[in-house]
Design a protein around this motif. Structure first.
Motif, mmCIF file in Angstrom:
data_model
loop_
_atom_site.group_PDB
_atom_site.id
_atom_site.type_symbol
_atom_site.label_atom_id
_atom_site.label_comp_id
_atom_site.label_asym_id
_atom_site.label_seq_id
_atom_site.Cartn_x
_atom_site.Cartn_y
_atom_site.Cartn_z
ATOM 1 N N SER A 157 22.186 -19.113 8.774
ATOM 2 C CA SER A 157 22.591 -18.968 6.988
ATOM 3 C C SER A 157 22.581 -17.754 6.634
ATOM 4 C CB SER A 157 21.657 -20.094 6.437
ATOM 5 O OG SER A 157 21.817 -21.361 7.098
ATOM 6 N N THR A 185 29.122 -21.225 5.999
ATOM 7 C CA THR A 185 28.389 -21.745 6.867
ATOM 8 C C THR A 185 28.052 -23.325 7.067
ATOM 9 O OG1 THR A 185 27.016 -22.368 4.278
ATOM 10 C CG2 THR A 185 26.543 -20.222 4.997
ATOM 11 N N PHE A 206 20.612 -23.784 2.253
ATOM 12 C CA PHE A 206 22.002 -24.661 2.725
ATOM 13 C C PHE A 206 21.746 -25.968 3.245
ATOM 14 C CE2 PHE A 206 23.179 -20.057 3.112
ATOM 15 C CZ PHE A 206 24.354 -19.735 2.626
#
Length: 589
Positions: free
Chosen positions: A129, A139, A529
């Motif tokens: 990430s 991502t 993320f």
């Protein structure tokens, strides 16, 4: 340094991560092939792991391709071959006609292997990430790796539960076998000659080797129990040998015959007892002999000291011998993770469901009144409600209806996306959530691509008595498992509705990054993320401030935090952070 040159510099690291972390399930696959779980359940688990492996592998390859492509923008791409991630093994786990088949020891190893694989993938996802974000790349590949990691992590409770079930069956068989073994090798006569005639072969070839292992375990090497010196010692002093050898060493095990339940609770090496109870008895006997001879004041570090102490306590308390006490197992976690992305991603629990409960006519009438009220609320949003096809305690239905009304009024766009709020029998629930077991409270299907219509599905079994439901909720909160009131009927609905919201959050990188920043303000570090919590300190902080169940994965963290936010006027900081974030983005919309 241009983006392309930076990508070229990072490309070897991306390849290294793919090749080192991509095959994270290698040990889990090997354990399945070796028989840790066999038969239909083993096959289903392997299929689930194959899907997770394929998804994660695709994520690693996609990340490499994106960086490799960027690295070639200023000229020829670097001469670095793509990573090699082996595919899953061919073939299935060993077959078995039995529904509950496998190895408790193997399942223990398998559970640890699954946790290790999930942690490895999450660590790799966090690193990738940062690399992709620094390069200004999407991502999205990382999310498939994190999603696979979360699915694998969520399998461990099922593996642990299956191991406990196998142990329950093993325990009863082992205790009965051990009791017969103890009775069978005790001398039938106090005379040395008769005792030696019936004991020597068993004693010398099976019992003494076990004694030697047990003696080493506790540092005991006296002549009478040493397998090398016992015959010499017998020649010098037969009577003493009989007292300190085959008779003295197992004198304490008379208690084992009288209290098999306590005996079973203390046994830990089940495989040894199953394979050769005489050898296992010998391994255990030295420290039991110390316990018996010293009235409990002797020392012992091995399993025998544990058994000896358990039997001594049973004798002091006058515990009634009862084999049933040997087969009780700790209850499994009372709620299963939601399961919408991968239908059938948990292998099922083959325990037979209980017979359908029956309510009185008065209770059924009250339930229909509550159901009518819930249906009127939900109908405005096109959502169907069904409490009466599989009847539950009307008081629990009222709690669900209160939560349903609050969710519909405050989060109408989320509520409107659902199709059903439905109580199901366990058999019906297993059609869309194969991992559901008697302890499952409910599950959520979070989008239209799930194994059934989007909505919340509640387990009838655990909602038949409000008093019982609430008592379990209190107990599990006190144990640090769930948020306060989280396992009540009302709390269960809010938890599952939290999965509906969490599904939207986890699909939006912007929302994930914002929530990650907010959680860091209250001391919880998560990947920005995937929202996967950091190991080990992040998980410890989350367990202390939210509950153990909230550490399962990001979806459960959001669901538990939302439930506490809705249920308690004074929510703790983590729940308040999650609740305020959800209200900011979804309340009134």
């Amino acid at each position: 340094m241009t983006r392309a040159s930076l990508a070229a510099a990072r490309l070897p690291r991306v390849k290294q991560l793919a090749e080192e972390r991509g095959p994270a399930l290698k040990q889990a696959f090997a354990l399945l092939q070796s028989g840790a779980l066999v038969g239909p359940a083993g096959t289903r688990l392997q299929q689930t792991l194959v899907r997770a492996h394929d998804d994660a592998r695709s994520g690693f390859y996609a990340a490499f391709d994106a960086v490799h492509h960027l690295a070639g923008e200023d000229g020829p791409p670097p001469r670095i071959g793509e990573p090699y991630i082996p595919g899953p093994p061919r073939g299935r786990p060993p077959g078995s006609p039995a529904e509950r088949s496998g190895s408790p020891a193997g399942l223990d190893q398998l559970g640890r292997a699954l946790s290790s694989a999930a942690e490895s993938w999450n660590d790799a996802a966090a690193t990738l990430s940062r690399i992709l974000a620094d390069l200004g790349l999407s991502t999205a590949p990382v999310r498939s790796i994190s999603r696979s990691a979360n699915h694998v992590r969520a399998l461990k409770p099922d593996v642990d539960r299956r191991r406990a079930e196998l142990l329950k069956t093993d325990q009863q068989q082992i205790v009965q076998s051990a009791v017969k073994t103890i009775q069978g090798i005790l001398p039938k006569s106090p005379g040395v000659k008769e005792a030696i005639g019936s004991l020597w072969d068993t004693y010398a070839h099976r019992y003494l080797p076990g004694v030697w292992e047990g003696a080493k375990d506790i540092g005991l090497g006296g002549l009478a129990i040493n397998p090398f010196s016992a015959p010499f010692y017998f020649g010098i002093n037969r009577k003493s040998w009989m007292e300190r050898g085959p008779v003295g060493q197992i004198k304490g095990l008379f208690l084992g015959v009288q209290h098999p339940g306590e005996f079973a609770k203390a046994i830990v090496n089940w495989e040894d007892w199953k394979r050769d109870p005489v050898h296992a008895l010998g391994k255990t006997a030295p420290s039991i002999a110390i316990t018996a001879a010293t009235m409990g004041t002797g020392s012992g570090a091995g399993v025998g000291s544990k058994i000896g102490a358990a039997l001594r306590n049973a004798a002091r308390k006058g515990t009634k011998p009862d084999l049933e006490t040997a087969v009780r197992a700790d209850p499994a976690p009372p709620r299963q993770p939601s399961n919408s992305d991968h239908p059938g991603s948990h292998f099922d629990d083959e325990r037979a469901s209980a017979a359908a409960p029956v309510l009185s006519e008065k209770a059924l009438s009250a339930l229909r009144n509550v159901e009518d009220a819930a249906q009127r609320i939900a109908a405005r949003f096109g959502v169907k409600v069904d409490f009466s096809s599989h009847p539950i305690d009307p008081a629990n239905a009222r709690g669900i209806t209160e939560a349903l009304e609050g969710a519909a009024n405050d989060y109408p766009s989320i509520f409107r996306d659902m199709k059903n709020v439905k109580v199901q029998s366990l058999d019906e629930m297993r059609k869309t959530n194969p991992s559901a077991g008697p302890n499952t409270m409910a599950h959520s299907i979070n989008d239209g691509s799930g194994p059934g219509p989007q909505g919340i599905y509640l387990n009838q079994t655990n909602l038949m008595s409000k008093a019982v439901t609430d008592a379990v909720a209190i107990k599990r909160t006190e144990e640090g498992w769930s948020v306060p009131k989280g396992l009540t009927a009302r709390g269960t609905f809010y938890h599952e509705f939290g999965h509906q919201i969490g599904h939207r959050i986890l699909a939006d990188p912007r929302l994930c990054q914002e929530l990650a920043r907010e959680l860091r303000k209250v001391g919880v570090s998560v990947d920005e993320f995937s929202l996967q919590v950091g190991v080990p300190f992040g998980q410890q902080r989350l367990a202390a401030g939210l509950g153990e169940y909230g550490t399962t994965n990001a979806s459960e963290m959001i669901a538990e935090g939302f439930a506490e936010w809705r249920l308690n006027a004074h929510s703790r900081p983590i729940s308040a952070t999650i609740g305020q974030f959800i209200d900011k983005h979804f309340k009134g919309k």
